[in-house]
Design a protein around this motif. Structure first.
Motif, PDB file in Angstrom:
ATOM      1  N   ASP A   1      -6.228  -7.419   9.135  1.00 47.24           N
ATOM      2  CA  ASP A   1      -7.257  -7.652  10.146  1.00 47.24           C
ATOM      3  C   ASP A   1      -8.100  -6.420  10.462  1.00 47.24           C
ATOM      4  O   ASP A   1      -9.089  -6.521  11.191  1.00 47.24           O
ATOM      5  N   THR A   2      -7.702  -5.265   9.937  1.00 45.79           N
ATOM      6  CA  THR A   2      -8.453  -4.036  10.162  1.00 45.79           C
ATOM      7  C   THR A   2      -8.713  -3.360   8.824  1.00 45.79           C
ATOM      8  O   THR A   2      -7.972  -3.577   7.858  1.00 45.79           O
ATOM      9  N   PRO A   3      -9.751  -2.516   8.705  1.00 49.77           N
ATOM     10  CA  PRO A   3     -10.054  -1.879   7.426  1.00 49.77           C
ATOM     11  C   PRO A   3      -9.081  -0.783   7.035  1.00 49.77           C
ATOM     12  O   PRO A   3      -8.889  -0.519   5.842  1.00 49.77           O
ATOM     13  N   SER A   4      -8.444  -0.142   8.008  1.00 47.32           N
ATOM     14  CA  SER A   4      -7.574   0.985   7.646  1.00 47.32           C
ATOM     15  C   SER A   4      -6.545   1.254   8.735  1.00 47.32           C
ATOM     16  O   SER A   4      -6.716   0.873   9.898  1.00 47.32           O
ATOM     17  N   VAL A   5      -5.465   1.905   8.305  1.00 46.92           N
ATOM     18  CA  VAL A   5      -4.472   2.472   9.224  1.00 46.92           C
ATOM     19  C   VAL A   5      -4.451   3.957   8.930  1.00 46.92           C
ATOM     20  O   VAL A   5      -4.022   4.375   7.857  1.00 46.92           O
TER      21      VAL A   5
ATOM     22  N   ASN B   1      -0.272  -6.830  13.958  1.00 43.09           N
ATOM     23  CA  ASN B   1      -0.625  -5.423  13.815  1.00 43.09           C
ATOM     24  C   ASN B   1      -0.502  -4.993  12.365  1.00 43.09           C
ATOM     25  O   ASN B   1       0.563  -5.143  11.748  1.00 43.09           O
ATOM     26  N   ASP B   2      -1.582  -4.443  11.795  1.00 40.68           N
ATOM     27  CA  ASP B   2      -1.576  -4.096  10.369  1.00 40.68           C
ATOM     28  C   ASP B   2      -0.593  -2.982  10.029  1.00 40.68           C
ATOM     29  O   ASP B   2      -0.028  -2.969   8.930  1.00 40.68           O
ATOM     30  N   HIS B   3      -0.376  -2.053  10.933  1.00 34.92           N
ATOM     31  CA  HIS B   3       0.638  -1.019  10.702  1.00 34.92           C
ATOM     32  C   HIS B   3       2.012  -1.680  10.526  1.00 34.92           C
ATOM     33  O   HIS B   3       2.747  -1.378   9.579  1.00 34.92           O
TER      34      HIS B   3
ATOM     35  N   GLU C   1      -6.506   2.725   3.571  1.00 37.31           N
ATOM     36  CA  GLU C   1      -7.240   1.461   3.626  1.00 37.31           C
ATOM     37  C   GLU C   1      -6.246   0.313   3.448  1.00 37.31           C
ATOM     38  O   GLU C   1      -5.462   0.301   2.504  1.00 37.31           O
ATOM     39  N   THR C   2      -6.292  -0.649   4.349  1.00 37.86           N
ATOM     40  CA  THR C   2      -5.266  -1.692   4.352  1.00 37.86           C
ATOM     41  C   THR C   2      -5.235  -2.507   3.063  1.00 37.86           C
ATOM     42  O   THR C   2      -4.170  -2.979   2.641  1.00 37.86           O
TER      43      THR C   2
END
Length: 210
Positions: free
Chosen positions: A138-142, A174-176, A146-147
């Motif tokens: 859902d996000t471009p990067s952590v 949460n992408d992390h 880059e995810t």
């Protein structure tokens, strides 16, 4: 770059630890990785990408693999080459350490929760490459990671280890958490698949080869 320190025997008495080192040099990256599949979860990782280091350290610790990996990549371009090439090298090192796969359980699977994330990983060390990745970011990067590179890493690893690998997100916000659960779930699945089974003579296949 930190390291788990623990003094225990690394392999059962009378067995030889399954260890391999692979080096890859290109115009984009310079990587050396050593993995001990019969380790204790010790790690020494430096890729120049903080979040990626954290993921590889989690893979090492939760799979009980000793991992030393150093990568110098063209991070001035972006992290893509470094992450993908680390997948290539780690996949080759796993395959090399396994050898002919005699006596191993072959299959591994694990459903791992991490807060909101729930990740299913299933793999077969069959000697044939197949990869399926059903995970939404859902996000471009952590951080600087880059995810979308999570998929690129596992694709490269599975292709070079010649394994059948499925990773599916059952839950996640949460992408992390999602990505960290992937690395840990993969580690637990691989740990299961490489375990010796005393009932197996040769390899676990009617073809008598993997």
């Amino acid at each position: 770059m930190s390291q788990i320190k623990k003094d225990q025997p690394q392999a059962a008495a009378g067995t030889k630890p399954r260890i391999a080192t692979v080096t890859r040099e290109t115009k984009e990256t310079s990587i050396t990785a050593t993995i001990n599949l019969d380790g204790l979860g010790k790690y020494d990782v430096d890729t120049g990408i903080g979040f990626f280091d954290h993921m590889l350290e989690g893979f090492s610790r939760h799979g009980f693999f000793d991992l030393k990996l150093k990568c110098k990549g063209d991070l001035e371009v972006d992290p893509h080459h470094s992450v993908e090439d680390c997948g290539i090298v780690l996949g080759q090192a796993i395959a090399k350490a396994l050898g002919d796969k005699s006596g191993i359980s072959r299959y591994g699977f694990f459903i791992l929760p991490m807060d909101d994330a729930l990740i299913l990983t299933s793999l077969d060390l069959c000697g044939r490459f197949y990869f399926d990745f059903d995970c939404r970011m859902d996000t471009p990067s952590v951080g600087a990671f880059e995810t979308q590179l999570a998929r690129e890493f596992f694709y490269a690893l599975a292709a070079n280890a010649q394994m059948n690998l499925h990773i599916e997100m059952l839950r996640g916000l949460n992408d992390h958490h999602k990505i960290e659960a992937m690395f840990k779930s993969f580690a637990k699945s691989l740990d299961m698949a490489i375990r010796p089974d005393p009932r197996i003579s040769g390899v676990l296949s009617t073809k008598e080869m993997l």
